[in-house]
Design a protein around this motif. Sequence first.
Motif, PDB file in Angstrom:
ATOM      1  N   ALA A   1       0.829  -1.211   0.000  1.00 47.72           N
ATOM      2  CA  ALA A   1       0.000   0.000   0.000  1.00 47.72           C
ATOM      3  C   ALA A   1       0.858   1.254   0.000  1.00 47.72           C
ATOM      4  CB  ALA A   1      -0.922  -0.012   1.215  1.00 47.72           C
ATOM      5  N   ALA A   2       1.949   1.237   0.764  1.00 44.83           N
ATOM      6  CA  ALA A   2       2.839   2.397   0.819  1.00 44.83           C
ATOM      7  C   ALA A   2       3.549   2.611  -0.514  1.00 44.83           C
ATOM      8  CB  ALA A   2       3.850   2.216   1.937  1.00 44.83           C
ATOM      9  N   LEU A   3       3.972   1.531  -1.150  1.00 44.81           N
ATOM     10  CA  LEU A   3       4.632   1.646  -2.447  1.00 44.81           C
ATOM     11  C   LEU A   3       3.691   2.236  -3.494  1.00 44.81           C
ATOM     12  CD1 LEU A   3       6.503  -1.786  -2.488  1.00 44.81           C
ATOM     13  CD2 LEU A   3       7.597   0.467  -2.496  1.00 44.81           C
ATOM     14  N   LEU A   4       2.449   1.772  -3.511  1.00 47.00           N
ATOM     15  CA  LEU A   4       1.491   2.304  -4.479  1.00 47.00           C
ATOM     16  C   LEU A   4       1.133   3.752  -4.160  1.00 47.00           C
ATOM     17  CD1 LEU A   4      -0.782  -0.837  -4.928  1.00 47.00           C
ATOM     18  CD2 LEU A   4       0.798   0.141  -6.607  1.00 47.00           C
ATOM     19  N   GLU A   5       1.114   4.084  -2.875  1.00 46.31           N
ATOM     20  CA  GLU A   5       0.857   5.482  -2.505  1.00 46.31           C
ATOM     21  C   GLU A   5       1.988   6.380  -2.991  1.00 46.31           C
ATOM     22  OE1 GLU A   5      -0.050   8.169   1.487  1.00 46.31           O
ATOM     23  OE2 GLU A   5      -0.222   5.981   1.604  1.00 46.31           O
ATOM     24  N   LEU A   6       3.228   5.937  -2.807  1.00 52.77           N
ATOM     25  CA  LEU A   6       4.367   6.703  -3.322  1.00 52.77           C
ATOM     26  C   LEU A   6       4.311   6.789  -4.845  1.00 52.77           C
ATOM     27  CD1 LEU A   6       7.347   5.404  -1.144  1.00 52.77           C
ATOM     28  CD2 LEU A   6       6.311   7.681  -1.063  1.00 52.77           C
ATOM     29  N   ALA A   7       3.922   5.679  -5.483  1.00 56.11           N
ATOM     30  CA  ALA A   7       3.866   5.647  -6.944  1.00 56.11           C
ATOM     31  C   ALA A   7       2.852   6.638  -7.487  1.00 56.11           C
ATOM     32  CB  ALA A   7       3.530   4.237  -7.424  1.00 56.11           C
ATOM     33  N   CYS A   8       1.766   6.837  -6.755  1.00 53.94           N
ATOM     34  CA  CYS A   8       0.702   7.728  -7.221  1.00 53.94           C
ATOM     35  C   CYS A   8       0.939   9.182  -6.811  1.00 53.94           C
ATOM     36  CB  CYS A   8      -0.648   7.251  -6.688  1.00 53.94           C
ATOM     37  SG  CYS A   8      -1.186   5.678  -7.397  1.00 53.94           S
ATOM     38  N   GLY A   9       2.029   9.431  -6.092  1.00 51.67           N
ATOM     39  CA  GLY A   9       2.354  10.792  -5.685  1.00 51.67           C
ATOM     40  C   GLY A   9       3.371  11.418  -6.617  1.00 51.67           C
ATOM     41  N   ASP A  10       3.987  12.477  -6.140  1.00 48.07           N
ATOM     42  CA  ASP A  10       4.964  13.173  -6.979  1.00 48.07           C
ATOM     43  C   ASP A  10       6.329  13.277  -6.304  1.00 48.07           C
ATOM     44  OD1 ASP A  10       4.398  14.974  -4.985  1.00 48.07           O
ATOM     45  OD2 ASP A  10       3.661  16.557  -6.308  1.00 48.07           O
ATOM     46  N   THR A  11       6.545  12.525  -5.241  1.00 49.53           N
ATOM     47  CA  THR A  11       7.833  12.539  -4.565  1.00 49.53           C
ATOM     48  C   THR A  11       8.866  11.750  -5.358  1.00 49.53           C
ATOM     49  OG1 THR A  11       8.920  12.158  -2.433  1.00 49.53           O
ATOM     50  CG2 THR A  11       7.372  10.476  -3.185  1.00 49.53           C
ATOM     51  N   ALA A  12      10.126  12.009  -5.096  1.00 54.04           N
ATOM     52  CA  ALA A  12      11.212  11.303  -5.783  1.00 54.04           C
ATOM     53  C   ALA A  12      12.330  11.035  -4.787  1.00 54.04           C
ATOM     54  CB  ALA A  12      11.727  12.126  -6.958  1.00 54.04           C
ATOM     55  N   GLY A  13      13.309  10.253  -5.235  1.00 54.11           N
ATOM     56  CA  GLY A  13      14.468   9.996  -4.404  1.00 54.11           C
ATOM     57  C   GLY A  13      14.299   8.808  -3.470  1.00 54.11           C
ATOM     58  N   VAL A  14      15.126   8.773  -2.426  1.00 51.59           N
ATOM     59  CA  VAL A  14      15.199   7.622  -1.527  1.00 51.59           C
ATOM     60  C   VAL A  14      14.191   7.748  -0.393  1.00 51.59           C
ATOM     61  CG1 VAL A  14      16.683   6.329   0.047  1.00 51.59           C
ATOM     62  CG2 VAL A  14      17.631   7.251  -2.079  1.00 51.59           C
ATOM     63  N   HIS A  15      13.479   6.649  -0.138  1.00 51.37           N
ATOM     64  CA  HIS A  15      12.534   6.572   0.973  1.00 51.37           C
ATOM     65  C   HIS A  15      12.728   5.249   1.704  1.00 51.37           C
ATOM     66  CE1 HIS A  15      10.755   9.693  -1.521  1.00 51.37           C
ATOM     67  NE2 HIS A  15      10.007  10.053  -0.491  1.00 51.37           N
ATOM     68  N   HIS A  16      12.451   5.259   3.006  1.00 51.80           N
ATOM     69  CA  HIS A  16      12.526   4.028   3.801  1.00 51.80           C
ATOM     70  C   HIS A  16      11.116   3.576   4.177  1.00 51.80           C
ATOM     71  CE1 HIS A  16      16.981   4.490   5.276  1.00 51.80           C
ATOM     72  NE2 HIS A  16      16.866   4.343   3.978  1.00 51.80           N
ATOM     73  N   LEU A  17      10.856   2.299   3.924  1.00 55.02           N
ATOM     74  CA  LEU A  17       9.554   1.714   4.224  1.00 55.02           C
ATOM     75  C   LEU A  17       9.758   0.432   5.034  1.00 55.02           C
ATOM     76  CD1 LEU A  17       7.737   2.068   0.762  1.00 55.02           C
ATOM     77  CD2 LEU A  17       7.494   3.545   2.771  1.00 55.02           C
ATOM     78  N   ALA A  18       9.909   0.601   6.334  1.00 52.50           N
ATOM     79  CA  ALA A  18      10.065  -0.538   7.236  1.00 52.50           C
ATOM     80  C   ALA A  18       9.227  -0.285   8.474  1.00 52.50           C
ATOM     81  CB  ALA A  18      11.535  -0.731   7.617  1.00 52.50           C
ATOM     82  N   GLY A  19       9.001  -1.320   9.243  1.00 53.43           N
ATOM     83  CA  GLY A  19       8.236  -1.167  10.469  1.00 53.43           C
ATOM     84  C   GLY A  19       9.038  -0.429  11.533  1.00 53.43           C
ATOM     85  N   PRO A  20       8.371   0.071  12.580  1.00 55.08           N
ATOM     86  CA  PRO A  20       9.061   0.825  13.630  1.00 55.08           C
ATOM     87  C   PRO A  20       9.710  -0.045  14.703  1.00 55.08           C
ATOM     88  CG  PRO A  20       6.706   0.854  14.035  1.00 55.08           C
ATOM     89  CD  PRO A  20       6.901   0.147  12.727  1.00 55.08           C
ATOM     90  N   ASP A  21       9.463  -1.360  14.693  1.00 54.46           N
ATOM     91  CA  ASP A  21       9.967  -2.222  15.764  1.00 54.46           C
ATOM     92  C   ASP A  21      11.233  -2.957  15.344  1.00 54.46           C
ATOM     93  OD1 ASP A  21       7.644  -1.486  17.038  1.00 54.46           O
ATOM     94  OD2 ASP A  21       6.613  -3.408  16.709  1.00 54.46           O
ATOM     95  N   PRO A  22      12.394  -2.669  15.949  1.00 49.13           N
ATOM     96  CA  PRO A  22      13.579  -3.493  15.697  1.00 49.13           C
ATOM     97  C   PRO A  22      13.498  -4.777  16.512  1.00 49.13           C
ATOM     98  CG  PRO A  22      14.126  -1.701  17.207  1.00 49.13           C
ATOM     99  CD  PRO A  22      12.679  -1.511  16.822  1.00 49.13           C
ATOM    100  N   VAL A  23      13.571  -5.900  15.830  1.00 48.54           N
ATOM    101  CA  VAL A  23      13.512  -7.199  16.517  1.00 48.54           C
ATOM    102  C   VAL A  23      14.549  -8.131  15.905  1.00 48.54           C
ATOM    103  CG1 VAL A  23      11.059  -7.037  17.143  1.00 48.54           C
ATOM    104  CG2 VAL A  23      11.702  -8.063  14.968  1.00 48.54           C
ATOM    105  N   SER A  24      15.016  -9.069  16.708  1.00 51.68           N
ATOM    106  CA  SER A  24      15.938 -10.083  16.192  1.00 51.68           C
ATOM    107  C   SER A  24      15.145 -11.124  15.413  1.00 51.68           C
ATOM    108  CB  SER A  24      16.697 -10.751  17.331  1.00 51.68           C
ATOM    109  OG  SER A  24      15.825 -11.592  18.082  1.00 51.68           O
ATOM    110  N   ARG A  25      15.850 -11.921  14.641  1.00 50.73           N
ATOM    111  CA  ARG A  25      15.180 -13.009  13.909  1.00 50.73           C
ATOM    112  C   ARG A  25      14.474 -13.942  14.888  1.00 50.73           C
ATOM    113  NH1 ARG A  25      16.177 -13.050   7.935  1.00 50.73           N
ATOM    114  NH2 ARG A  25      17.866 -11.532   7.693  1.00 50.73           N
ATOM    115  N   HIS A  26      15.096 -14.156  16.043  1.00 52.69           N
ATOM    116  CA  HIS A  26      14.483 -15.049  17.030  1.00 52.69           C
ATOM    117  C   HIS A  26      13.254 -14.413  17.663  1.00 52.69           C
ATOM    118  CE1 HIS A  26      14.132 -17.133  21.003  1.00 52.69           C
ATOM    119  NE2 HIS A  26      14.146 -18.156  20.173  1.00 52.69           N
ATOM    120  N   GLU A  27      13.336 -13.127  18.001  1.00 54.01           N
ATOM    121  CA  GLU A  27      12.165 -12.438  18.548  1.00 54.01           C
ATOM    122  C   GLU A  27      11.005 -12.472  17.563  1.00 54.01           C
ATOM    123  OE1 GLU A  27      13.325  -8.740  21.238  1.00 54.01           O
ATOM    124  OE2 GLU A  27      14.562  -8.813  19.421  1.00 54.01           O
ATOM    125  N   LEU A  28      11.311 -12.241  16.297  1.00 49.76           N
ATOM    126  CA  LEU A  28      10.270 -12.291  15.274  1.00 49.76           C
ATOM    127  C   LEU A  28       9.698 -13.698  15.183  1.00 49.76           C
ATOM    128  CD1 LEU A  28       8.677 -10.946  13.005  1.00 49.76           C
ATOM    129  CD2 LEU A  28      10.603 -11.410  11.466  1.00 49.76           C
TER     130      LEU A  28
END
Length: 275
Positions: A191-218
């Motif tokens: 959904a975020a990628l399509l929202e960016l695609a339908c906008g007019d922004t350019a350049g680098v963007h980060h699209l990750a969740g806010p929670d840092p977790v280890s592979r084991h925690e996940l």
Amino acid sequence: MTVLIIGGSGFLGAELVRQAARAGHATAATYATRPGTASHAAWYPLDLRNAARVEAVMAEVGADLVVNASSGDADWAVTAQGAVRLAMAAAKYGSRLVHVSSDAVFSGARVHYDESCLPDPVTPYGAAKAAAETGILLVHPQAVVARTSLIIGNGDSVHERIVHELAAGTRDGALFTDDIRCPVRVADLAAALLELACGDTAGVHHLAGPDPVSRHELGILIATRDGLDASRLPTGLRSRSTLPGALDVRLDSRATQRKLRTTLRGAHQFCTTPA
């Protein structure tokens, strides 16, 4: 509006196809080996190493928007050169381009990375992704490069399958406690990628969740969600393994999140709430 999803038969690509079609866009998608199952998309075979084929697909589809969700792993000809070849064609035909990149472009030396941080990859895959980013923005300055992290779904992602197999005892291996990322739910990412695609922004963007977790925690979060015995998940340290790659890479997506209506949920939320 016509949307072309490159790598539409993959995990992320399939969700992009689903959401684009649901939004009412005329949707086309490409595949490397076999088409996806979505009947509401027009499917095209595509090898990004084949310049003539890239040109032919772009000319035939006439896409307003192109989202490159393909995965060529560490194959430089696909992941680096192929992505730039696609960007050149998108620029030629006046198509807006969103390219999906990865936190693998970072070494983990500084742990926290926002959009201003320069790539410093330590693996061939990360190097190919970093080269693609640079080349794409050179040949198509209005493109969006969207870096993301571990992509999780409703049991269909690689990490989720590994968790199920480890819990069942049908797979050898371990989930690392020192390998930390910021997972994102596939539906949120698409959904975020399509929202960016339908906008007019350019350049680098980060699209990750806010929670840092280890592979084991996940893994524990996934096991708990799916009713598995989390105590059966073996642990290990990536730092003591022979696997290359960064240990702790945390994408800071706050700047991009402020521009979006789509909420990028963290692992602690999306593993405990319905899709």
